[in-house]
Design a protein around this motif. Structure first.
Motif, short mmCIF file in Angstrom:
data_model
loop_
_atom_site.label_atom_id
_atom_site.label_comp_id
_atom_site.label_asym_id
_atom_site.label_seq_id
_atom_site.Cartn_x
_atom_site.Cartn_y
_atom_site.Cartn_z
N UNK A 212 0.85 -1.19 0.00
CA UNK A 212 0.00 0.00 0.00
C UNK A 212 0.89 1.24 0.00
N UNK A 213 0.65 2.12 -0.94
CA UNK A 213 1.42 3.36 -0.95
C UNK A 213 0.80 4.35 0.02
N UNK A 214 1.63 5.08 0.74
CA UNK A 214 1.15 6.05 1.74
C UNK A 214 0.75 7.34 1.02
N UNK A 215 -0.49 7.69 1.14
CA UNK A 215 -1.04 8.83 0.38
C UNK A 215 -0.25 10.12 0.65
N UNK A 216 0.12 10.34 1.90
CA UNK A 216 0.82 11.57 2.26
C UNK A 216 2.16 11.69 1.54
N UNK A 217 2.79 10.53 1.25
CA UNK A 217 4.07 10.55 0.55
C UNK A 217 3.92 10.97 -0.91
N UNK A 218 2.78 10.63 -1.50
CA UNK A 218 2.52 11.04 -2.88
C UNK A 218 2.51 12.56 -2.98
N UNK A 219 1.81 13.19 -2.03
CA UNK A 219 1.72 14.65 -2.04
C UNK A 219 3.04 15.30 -1.66
N UNK A 220 3.72 14.68 -0.69
CA UNK A 220 4.97 15.28 -0.19
C UNK A 220 6.05 15.32 -1.26
N UNK A 221 6.18 14.24 -2.02
CA UNK A 221 7.25 14.16 -3.01
C UNK A 221 6.76 14.35 -4.45
N UNK A 222 5.50 14.75 -4.58
CA UNK A 222 4.91 15.02 -5.90
C UNK A 222 5.16 13.84 -6.84
N UNK A 223 4.75 12.67 -6.39
CA UNK A 223 4.98 11.45 -7.16
C UNK A 223 3.96 11.35 -8.29
N UNK A 224 4.42 11.23 -9.54
CA UNK A 224 3.49 11.11 -10.67
C UNK A 224 2.71 9.79 -10.59
N UNK A 225 1.50 9.79 -11.10
CA UNK A 225 0.66 8.60 -11.06
C UNK A 225 1.32 7.42 -11.76
N UNK A 226 2.10 7.69 -12.82
CA UNK A 226 2.72 6.60 -13.57
C UNK A 226 3.76 5.84 -12.75
N UNK A 227 4.26 6.47 -11.67
CA UNK A 227 5.30 5.83 -10.85
C UNK A 227 4.70 4.96 -9.74
N UNK A 228 3.43 5.16 -9.43
CA UNK A 228 2.83 4.47 -8.28
C UNK A 228 2.88 2.94 -8.41
N UNK A 229 2.51 2.35 -9.56
CA UNK A 229 2.58 0.88 -9.66
C UNK A 229 3.99 0.34 -9.41
N UNK A 230 5.02 1.06 -9.88
CA UNK A 230 6.40 0.61 -9.67
C UNK A 230 6.76 0.66 -8.18
N UNK A 231 6.31 1.70 -7.51
CA UNK A 231 6.60 1.84 -6.08
C UNK A 231 5.88 0.76 -5.29
N UNK B 18 12.15 2.22 -5.49
CA UNK B 18 12.37 3.49 -4.81
C UNK B 18 11.89 4.62 -5.73
N UNK B 19 11.85 5.84 -5.21
CA UNK B 19 11.45 6.98 -6.02
C UNK B 19 12.59 7.99 -6.03
N UNK B 20 12.91 8.51 -7.21
CA UNK B 20 13.96 9.51 -7.36
C UNK B 20 13.30 10.85 -7.70
N UNK B 21 13.52 11.85 -6.86
CA UNK B 21 12.93 13.17 -7.07
C UNK B 21 13.62 13.89 -8.23
N UNK B 22 13.06 15.02 -8.62
CA UNK B 22 13.65 15.81 -9.70
C UNK B 22 15.04 16.30 -9.32
N UNK B 23 15.32 16.38 -8.02
CA UNK B 23 16.64 16.82 -7.55
C UNK B 23 17.62 15.66 -7.42
N UNK B 24 17.19 14.46 -7.79
CA UNK B 24 18.07 13.30 -7.74
C UNK B 24 18.15 12.64 -6.38
N UNK B 25 17.26 12.99 -5.47
CA UNK B 25 17.26 12.38 -4.14
C UNK B 25 16.47 11.07 -4.20
N UNK B 26 17.08 10.02 -3.68
CA UNK B 26 16.43 8.70 -3.67
C UNK B 26 15.61 8.55 -2.39
N UNK B 27 14.32 8.33 -2.57
CA UNK B 27 13.42 8.09 -1.43
C UNK B 27 13.20 6.59 -1.33
#
Length: 304
Positions: A160-179, A184-193
């Motif tokens: 289950x993806x945590x909804x608050x994390x989607x908003x916090x890191x501006x995760x695109x919908x296309x990335x959710x199935x992979x997560x 992991x998720x890589x932000x536009x600044x190159x930070x690995x979450x």
């Protein structure tokens, strides 16, 4: 996780008694109904319990002794009278089609639906049914004729993806199935979450194991390991173990040993011999080995 539960329609052995019909059960999962065995009285219990047969599309038959199949032709005929159009699939030993199809041809000539036979070999452990959320595998049992148990197993779900994390890191919908599947998720600044910060682990899949009729058989334990609920026949008390061996059945004591060795969470015993006026004696015998044991009775609903 989706709700899974089991309703006992009949729990006695070959001779029915007033308050216990012959073997039959309904497994409920995701608005679907699956029947295991269909002894005499199965459709009567369904009506008494207000179970809608329109949701029943698959029947699994453990073996071809009469107390597990004599209710089939009556149920098939009744479904035809209600105007059913959806196919009814029966999973069973190949001989069932040879035995049942002539009865269908004779008694059910005006049905608007088809009975489809899906044969499997009861002597082999195999996947015999699968849909998007559930799989059913056969469990070879030890009886006088080829007999199979069944393991109903919910498929694993993604995290289950945590909804608050989607908003916090501006995760695109296309990335959710992979997560959800561990990325992991890589932000536009190159930070690995890390994925562990983004998701919660799903609950373990639910498992229901049905093992009847069978003599004591240790080889089934790996196939039912860790099941949430095990239904195991307990036809006899251990004092009648010679009778159990002769007829290819188990004692309550042996059913409890299987439950203990397979590390299941709960044991339900049934398929009682009509010789016992007090089936509570079977319960006490099983509880001496596996405390979390319950007696089956017609109408019992078990939450998995």
């Amino acid at each position: 996780m989706e709700s899974m539960n089991v309703t006992i329609l009949g729990c006695n052995s070959a001779l029915p008694v007033i308050d216990r019909f012959q073997t039959s059960q309904i497994v409920h999962f995701r608005e679907k109904m699956f029947m295991i065995d269909c002894g005499e009285g199965a459709q009567i219990r369904m009506r008494q319990l207000k179970l809608k047969a329109t949701r029943l599309n698959h029947i699994f038959i453990s073996h071809l002794h009469g107390d597990h199949v004599f209710g089939l032709i009556g149920l098939i005929s009744s479904l035809g009278m209600t105007g059913r159009t959806a196919d009814l699939v029966i999973h069973a030993h190949p001989d069932l089609e040879k035995l049942l199809q002539p009865q269908i041809d004779y008694y059910c000539t005006d049905m608007n639906y088809k009975v489809v036979f899906e044969s499997f070999d009861p002597r082999k452990h195999a996947l015999i049914y699968e849909d998007r959320s559930l799989r059913v595998t056969s469990i070879p049992l030890k009886h006088r004729v080829p007999t199979s148990g069944f393991l109903f197993e919910e498929k694993e779900k993604p995290n289950h993806i945590i909804r608050e994390m989607i908003d916090l890191y501006h995760i695109p919908l296309r990335e959710i199935p992979h997560i959800q599947h561990g990325a992991d998720f890589i932000t536009e600044d190159g930070i690995v979450i890390p994925n562990t910060q983004l998701t919660r682990t799903s609950l373990p899949p639910k498992k229901y194991a049905y093992c009847s009729d069978t003599a004591y058989s240790k080889r089934i334990t790996p196939w039912i390991e860790g099941a949430d609920v095990l239904y195991h026949e307990a036809t006899f008390l251990h004092a009648d173990i010679l009778r159990a061996k002769t007829t290819g059945h188990s004692s309550a004591f042996q059913a409890a040993e299987i439950a203990r060795d397979a590390h299941v969470r709960q044991l339900i015993i049934g398929h009682y011999s009509a010789r016992y006026a007090q089936i509570e004696d079977l319960l006490q015998e099983a509880k001496s080995i596996f405390p979390n044991t319950q007696l089956a009775y017609d109408g019992l609903n078990i939450q998995i």
